[in-house]
Design an enzyme around this catalytic site. Structure first.
Site, PDB file in Angstrom:
ATOM      1  N   MET A 280      49.820  46.901  38.605  1.00  0.00           N
ATOM      2  CA  MET A 280      50.370  47.608  37.460  1.00  0.00           C
ATOM      3  C   MET A 280      51.163  46.635  36.607  1.00  0.00           C
ATOM      4  O   MET A 280      51.790  45.712  37.124  1.00  0.00           O
ATOM      5  CB  MET A 280      51.306  48.731  37.916  1.00  0.00           C
ATOM      6  CG  MET A 280      50.662  49.756  38.826  1.00  0.00           C
ATOM      7  SD  MET A 280      50.547  49.236  40.555  1.00  0.00           S
ATOM      8  CE  MET A 280      52.225  49.445  41.081  1.00  0.00           C
TER       9      MET A 280
ATOM     10  N   GLY B   6      50.735  39.970  32.255  1.00  0.00           N
ATOM     11  CA  GLY B   6      51.757  40.519  33.130  1.00  0.00           C
ATOM     12  C   GLY B   6      51.300  40.737  34.556  1.00  0.00           C
ATOM     13  O   GLY B   6      50.348  40.115  35.046  1.00  0.00           O
ATOM     14  N   CYS B   7      51.978  41.660  35.248  1.00  0.00           N
ATOM     15  CA  CYS B   7      51.792  41.846  36.685  1.00  0.00           C
ATOM     16  C   CYS B   7      50.414  42.374  37.059  1.00  0.00           C
ATOM     17  O   CYS B   7      50.005  42.245  38.211  1.00  0.00           O
ATOM     18  CB  CYS B   7      52.867  42.798  37.225  1.00  0.00           C
ATOM     19  SG  CYS B   7      54.545  42.134  37.120  1.00  0.00           S
ATOM     20  N   ASN B   8      49.697  42.998  36.135  1.00  0.00           N
ATOM     21  CA  ASN B   8      48.369  43.504  36.448  1.00  0.00           C
ATOM     22  C   ASN B   8      47.294  42.428  36.329  1.00  0.00           C
ATOM     23  O   ASN B   8      46.139  42.641  36.710  1.00  0.00           O
ATOM     24  CB  ASN B   8      47.988  44.670  35.532  1.00  0.00           C
ATOM     25  CG  ASN B   8      48.138  44.353  34.064  1.00  0.00           C
ATOM     26  OD1 ASN B   8      49.220  44.539  33.522  1.00  0.00           O
ATOM     27  ND2 ASN B   8      47.086  43.874  33.407  1.00  0.00           N
ATOM     28  N   ALA B   9      47.632  41.243  35.797  1.00  0.00           N
ATOM     29  CA  ALA B   9      46.640  40.270  35.360  1.00  0.00           C
ATOM     30  C   ALA B   9      45.802  39.677  36.485  1.00  0.00           C
ATOM     31  O   ALA B   9      44.690  39.201  36.239  1.00  0.00           O
ATOM     32  CB  ALA B   9      47.321  39.154  34.582  1.00  0.00           C
TER      33      ALA B   9
END
Length: 372
Positions: A359, A155-158
């Protein structure tokens, strides 16, 4: 679902330890695909008339995004694409954008494809085997001995997860060039069913790719680093909110569907201070010592929650805000779009510190400390 906003007591952090070879950023590049579309234009294209849903789009702090939408039918309506077509779209767009971002990054680093020794590709908007890294190596004719890795589904934290891993690879291979490439075809994760659940997602995400070149030790002449050194990472997973952000199978629609809990901005905000305090523990630094903040453009409410809980100014997150305005949330690569804008400003001075923060699902907050 019920999510606790109460932040647990912070555990003592281990003292910071510098790696034997500090990794430094050598270059950055970004790319987009599809057509730029404003929020009002998108509402018209999707024939959305529900005033509640229109309000979500128009109050998102997003002016425009790049999207590749399904073609209209004979009645001018656009419908959800079958999952197989979406996977094909992801493969095509992720490679197209990834190639452009990688080439821009290498140009910025003063390097060529022949200098590349490790390629790490990040995506959460589709599933492929072999992964994006193999497809891009074939597409560009990169040396087949180039090592590679793929991070899928985080996801967006990756992007920061990948940066952490590749910084370790770089430290173990001084002088060799590595690239983290985040390529997110969010158009390939859209469902057009008229529900508020999908409207929240459809109002937010855009297509984009971003690449960051890294090198440690004494770099070769073709890849002289000019960016900050990567000093430290810290991760924090809020397990009470593990279901708050999901991309999973929707049995009713027979396809994958993304879900965002309305409470997630406040959950992230309530735990942001813990994550940053852990990052700075043992460094002798306070938040006021950080000159540059590069925060994931997760959405207006997420940005506001982080600003309030960390005591930041709007100027501190100016690039986070402007990237959201111009591109929407481009998932794992959003913070690198902000980093590129900071580099273009040319305001960072030697000795200044920066914090990178992303995040995403888990719910997870990833942070990194850098120094110019």
């Amino acid at each position: 679902m019920t999510i606790s906003l109460e932040a647990p007591h912070e555990l003592p952090a281990a003292p910071a330890a510098e790696p034997p070879e500090l990794t430094r950023v050598a270059g950055v590049g970004t790319a987009v695909a599809g057509e730029p579309v404003t929020q009002p234009e998108l509402l018209d294209l999707l024939d959305i008339t529900d005033p509640r849903i229109r309000s979500v789009f128009l109050n998102s702090a997003i002016d425009r995004r790049h999207l590749t939408l399904p073609e209209p039918d004979e009645h001018g309506r656009r419908s959800s694409e079958p999952q197989g077509d979406l996977l094909d779209k992801h493969k095509r767009l992720a490679v197209e954008m990834g190639v452009k971002a990688l080439e821009a990054c290498l140009k910025d680093a003063g390097a060529t494809l022949a200098d590349l020794r490790h390629l790490c590709c990040v995506t959460s908007t589709g599933f492929l085997t072999p992964g994006i890294s193999a497809l891009i190596i074939r597409e560009l004719g990169i040396d087949p001995h180039c090592s590679r890795s793929d991070i899928v589904g985080m996801g967006c934290n990756a992007g920061l997860n990948a940066l952490n891993l590749v910084a370790g690879w770089s430290a173990a291979h001084p002088g060799e060039l590595a690239v983290v490439l985040c390529t997110e075809a969010c158009s390939a994760a859209y469902a057009l069913d008229g529900t508020m659940r999908t409207a929240v997602v459809n109002s937010l995400f855009g297509d984009g790719a971003a690449a960051l070149a890294l090198v440690s030790g004494a770099p070769g002449e073709s890849a002289a680093p000019r960016g900050p050194r990567v000093l430290k990472f810290s991760s924090y997973i809020i397990t009470d909110a593990i279901e708050a952000m999901r991309y999973d199978w929707d049995r009713d629609q027979g396809r994958f569907s993304f879900f965002l809990d309305p409470q997630i901005p406040y959950v992230v905000g309530a735990h942001a201070e813990i994550a940053v305090n852990r990052l700075l523990a043992g460094t002798g630094l306070r938040r006021s010592d950080i000159a540059h903040w590069l925060v994931h453009s997760g959405g207006k409410k997420v940005i506001d929650a982080v600003v309030v809980n960390l005591g930041l100014s709007r100027h501190d997150v100016r690039h986070t805000i402007s990237v959201l305005r111009d591109y929407g949330n481009v998932s794992s690569g959003s913070f690198l779009f902000s980093f590129e804008r900071l580099q273009e400003e040319n305001v960072a001075r030697p000795g200044e510190y920066g914090v990178l923060m992303t995040m995403g699902p888990g719910s997870t907050i990833e942070t990194a400390l850098v120094r110019w």
